[in-house]
Write a protein that holds these residues in place. Structure first.
Motif, mmCIF file in Angstrom:
data_model
loop_
_atom_site.group_PDB
_atom_site.id
_atom_site.type_symbol
_atom_site.label_atom_id
_atom_site.label_comp_id
_atom_site.label_asym_id
_atom_site.label_seq_id
_atom_site.Cartn_x
_atom_site.Cartn_y
_atom_site.Cartn_z
ATOM 1 N N ASP A 149 0.837 -1.197 0.000
ATOM 2 C CA ASP A 149 0.000 0.000 0.000
ATOM 3 C C ASP A 149 0.876 1.253 0.000
ATOM 4 N N GLU A 157 -5.095 3.153 -9.336
ATOM 5 C CA GLU A 157 -6.537 3.240 -9.120
ATOM 6 C C GLU A 157 -7.167 1.848 -9.150
ATOM 7 N N TYR A 207 -5.644 -0.970 -8.537
ATOM 8 C CA TYR A 207 -5.183 -1.655 -7.320
ATOM 9 C C TYR A 207 -6.014 -1.215 -6.117
ATOM 10 N N ALA A 208 -6.252 0.082 -5.996
ATOM 11 C CA ALA A 208 -7.009 0.595 -4.848
ATOM 12 C C ALA A 208 -8.443 0.067 -4.850
ATOM 13 N N ARG A 233 -8.282 -3.504 -3.726
ATOM 14 C CA ARG A 233 -7.973 -3.552 -2.276
ATOM 15 C C ARG A 233 -9.216 -3.213 -1.463
#
Length: 147
Positions: A20, A61, A63-64, A67
Motif C-alpha cells: 500500500d 486506481e 489496485y485501490a 484492495r
C-alpha cells in the motif's frame, strides 16, 4: 477530492502494508514528475499535465479498487482466475501469431518509417528522428536539424 477527504479522515485508523505504501509512493512520484516540467516553465496547461499524470496513475486506481473490494469482503478468486485465464489466452495468441504469420506481415505493419514515407506522403523521412522533425518544423528547416 472525495478520495483525498476520505484518506484524510480515516488515516489514523488505516493499517497500510508495504505494498500500500509503495502504491502511495508511486502516486507521489508521478505527481512530482508531472509537476516539475510545468513549474519550470513548460507551456502545457495544468489540465494537460493532470491528464498525462492520470494515465500513469490508472494502475494504482485499479489496485485501490481491488484492495477496497477485498477489505469489504468481496471474493476476488473468480475475478483473479478469469483475469489470469484471459491473460494466458492473449499471451498464447501473441506467440502463435509470431510463429504463424510471415515476416512480411510484421515488417509491413510495424514499419512506422515506411508508413510515414509512403502513406503520409513524407518522402524525406528515413528514421523516427526525421519523422519527429518533419512533424514539428516546417519542411524547409527540418533537413538542417536532422544532420
Amino acid at each position: 477530492m472525495l478520495l483525498l477527504y476520505a484518506l484524510a479522515t480515516t488515516w489514523p485508523s488505516l493499517r497500510l502494508r508495504w505494498f500500500d505504501q509503495a502504491a502511495i509512493a508511486y502516486v507521489v512520484l508521478v505527481m512530482v514528475y508531472s509537476a516539475v516540467p510545468w513549474l519550470l516553465g513548460s507551456h502545457q496547461t495544468i489540465t494537460a499535465v493532470a491528464a498525462a499524470a492520470r494515465e500513469f496513475v490508472l494502475p494504482v486506481e485499479a489496485y485501490a479498487l481491488g484492495r477496497l473490494a477485498y477489505l469489504a469482503g468481496v471474493d476476488l478468486k473468480f475475478i483473479f482466475k478469469a483475469f489470469v485465464a484471459a491473460s494466458a489466452v492473449i499471451a498464447a495468441t501473441a506467440v502463435l501469431e509470431y510463429f504463424v504469420l510471415p515476416i512480411t506481415f510484421w515488417s509491413s505493419t510495424l514499419d512506422l518509417v515506411s508508413f510515414e514515407r509512403v502513406v503520409q506522403g513524407i518522402p524525406g523521412a528515413q528514421t523516427l528522428w526525421d519523422i519527429s522533425l518533419w512533424a514539428t518544423m516546417e519542411r524547409g528547416r527540418a533537413h538542417i536539424l536532422a544532420q
